[in-house]
Design an enzyme around this catalytic site. Structure first.
Site, PDB file in Angstrom:
ATOM      1  N   PHE A 106      93.528  34.363 -18.542  1.00 54.80           N
ATOM      2  CA  PHE A 106      94.472  33.787 -19.503  1.00 54.80           C
ATOM      3  C   PHE A 106      93.893  32.575 -20.219  1.00 54.80           C
ATOM      4  CE2 PHE A 106      95.418  30.902 -15.967  1.00 54.80           C
ATOM      5  CZ  PHE A 106      95.730  29.714 -16.592  1.00 54.80           C
ATOM      6  N   LYS A 107      92.924  31.916 -19.620  1.00 55.63           N
ATOM      7  CA  LYS A 107      92.420  30.671 -20.187  1.00 55.63           C
ATOM      8  C   LYS A 107      91.575  30.894 -21.436  1.00 55.63           C
ATOM      9  CE  LYS A 107      92.936  28.574 -15.732  1.00 55.63           C
ATOM     10  NZ  LYS A 107      92.384  27.951 -14.542  1.00 55.63           N
TER      11      LYS A 107
END
Length: 430
Positions: A106-107
């Site tokens: 997700f980063k």
């Protein structure tokens, strides 16, 4: 838009200054002075909008006029070049997959957004040189390395705890070279994070123009709001109260989610689902914020004893437990419970959840029992291939290796071992 320090002992700054500083001089995290709700018509028509249009409306007030509209839209377009599908796992229960980007975590969104903001600011000042200093408990390092790879005027230094990230995660942050350097720390994530915070406040390092790409940096943190908007866009049709469960380590995702709610997004409840590092669940029980040293678990990216972003959540709820309880819950789960959940999800739906997503699932199930008639989403924050040593034997499967991962598996790991802050300082000053 101006940003103030949550320690309230530093000057207010612009978006650009907050991004470049990372942390305020008084060691406080930056927080926006104002949060103006979006018009109701935006939410009424959200399912007709592209992800890029939604993201632009969500973020523009926080950037202000410091990046022109055309350039900001271009940054968002380059950031959101992959999908964020809500996949049905059970009746009224969905996984929001945030792992379809270049490092499969997700980063990628926050790292890509921040890298492009910093590149824009540097474009107007060719003599400016920044060192991005970041601590990682798992996926941050790879996402930051990928997001900043080759960005002119920026060097990236990543600290990670030796032996406490997965093989894939380690390769993603140690094999790229160019302007990326990995420092392998003899310790845990909290040690890495403490070193990073100390470096920002070290007068001897001022000439390095240090900034952070952890979620303490507003340009890394704020874009994480987008996920919650995308979840709502896809599930608005259900016409039921929406519960969002975030696997929580440093609490950036869930804090950004609460920001989205402050913008008017109609989310019924948020669940901070943690592993054995249960500082926040204990806080909600007794009102005492009592960080403990982090413990190693199979959901390693959440092995954080003192989550940085929780102070922002306390600000959003005015540090009032009765306000927390209106729409925020937090539960902790053991490794055994996490493994059992992974097995149950796979047996029931053939969906492969990795350990962090499974913790999010457990918290969601618990909250949905208390709120019948709701629809729930847990964030699946990384691709299962990041954790084959846990996923494959537990589920009795062999995971297919995606192209993004194949590209790093054959590369040679290069890291520099350090054991103390003084060694970090020497490296930065060399």
């Amino acid at each position: 838009m101006k940003y103030y320090s949550l320690n309230h002992n530093a000057p207010n700054v612009s978006f650009q200054e907050a991004v470049i500083n990372g942390l305020a001089p008084d060691r406080g995290l930056y927080f926006p002075e104002n949060i103006a709700p979006l018009p109701e018509t935006f939410f009424e028509n959200i399912e007709t909008l592209s992800n890029e249009a939604i993201a632009f409306e969500a973020i523009k007030q926080f950037v202000g006029d410091e990046i022109p509209e055309k350039e900001l839209k271009q940054i968002i377009s380059e950031t959101l070049c992959f999908d964020f599908p809500a996949v049905k796992v059970e009746e009224d229960l969905y996984s929001l997959e945030l792992f379809h980007g270049p490092t499969m975590a997700f980063k990628d969104v926050g790292a890509r957004f921040m890298a492009r903001c910093l590149a824009y600011f540097n474009r107007n000042n060719p003599d400016l040189h920044n060192t991005v200093l970041v601590a990682t408990s798992g996926d941050t390092g790879g996402a930051v390395a990928s997001g900043f790879l080759g960005v002119k005027g920026v060097d990236v230094v990543i600290l990670y705890p030796s032996g406490k990230v997965s093989d894939v995660q380690e390769r993603q942050l140690t094999t790229l070279g160019q302007n990326i350097t990995a420092l392998e720390v003899d310790g845990v994530f909290d040690d890495c994070q403490d070193m990073v915070k100390r470096a920002f406040l070290d007068e001897d390092l001022k000439s390095q123009n240090l900034t952070s790409a952890n979620s303490i940096n507003i340009a890394r943190w704020l874009p994480q709001m987008f996920y919650i908007f995308f979840a709502y866009k896809q599930l608005k049709r259900e016409n039921k109260p929406l519960i969002i469960s975030c696997p929580s380590g440093n609490f950036g995702n869930i804090c950004a989610g609460i920001m989205a709610k402050r913008l008017g997004l109609p989310i019924a409840r948020f669940v901070a689902s943690t592993n054995a590092n249960d500082t926040v669940p204990r806080f909600l029980e007794n009102g005492a914020y009592d960080p403990k040293p982090s413990k190693a678990t199979i959901s390693n990216a959440m092995d954080v004893g003192n989550p940085s972003n929780f102070i922002r959540i306390q600000e959003l709820y005015h540090n009032d437990l009765t306000e927390f309880e209106k729409d925020f819950s937090s539960y902790a789960f053991t490794d055994d419970e996490t493994k059992a959940a992974m097995k149950r999800i796979y047996q029931n739906s053939k969906y492969v959840a990795e350990p962090h997503g499974a913790v999010g699932y457990l918290g969601l199930k618990k909250e949905m029992k208390l709120n019948p008639g709701s629809v729930g989403v847990f964030l699946e924050t990384a691709h299962p291939i990041k954790f084959p040593e846990t996923v494959e034997p537990l589920l009795g499967i062999t995971l297919e290796i995606p192209a993004q991962i194949k590209s790093v598996l054959g590369k040679e790991k290069k890291s520099i071992q350090i054991n103390s802050y003084d060694e970090l300082k020497d490296f930065l000053n060399h």
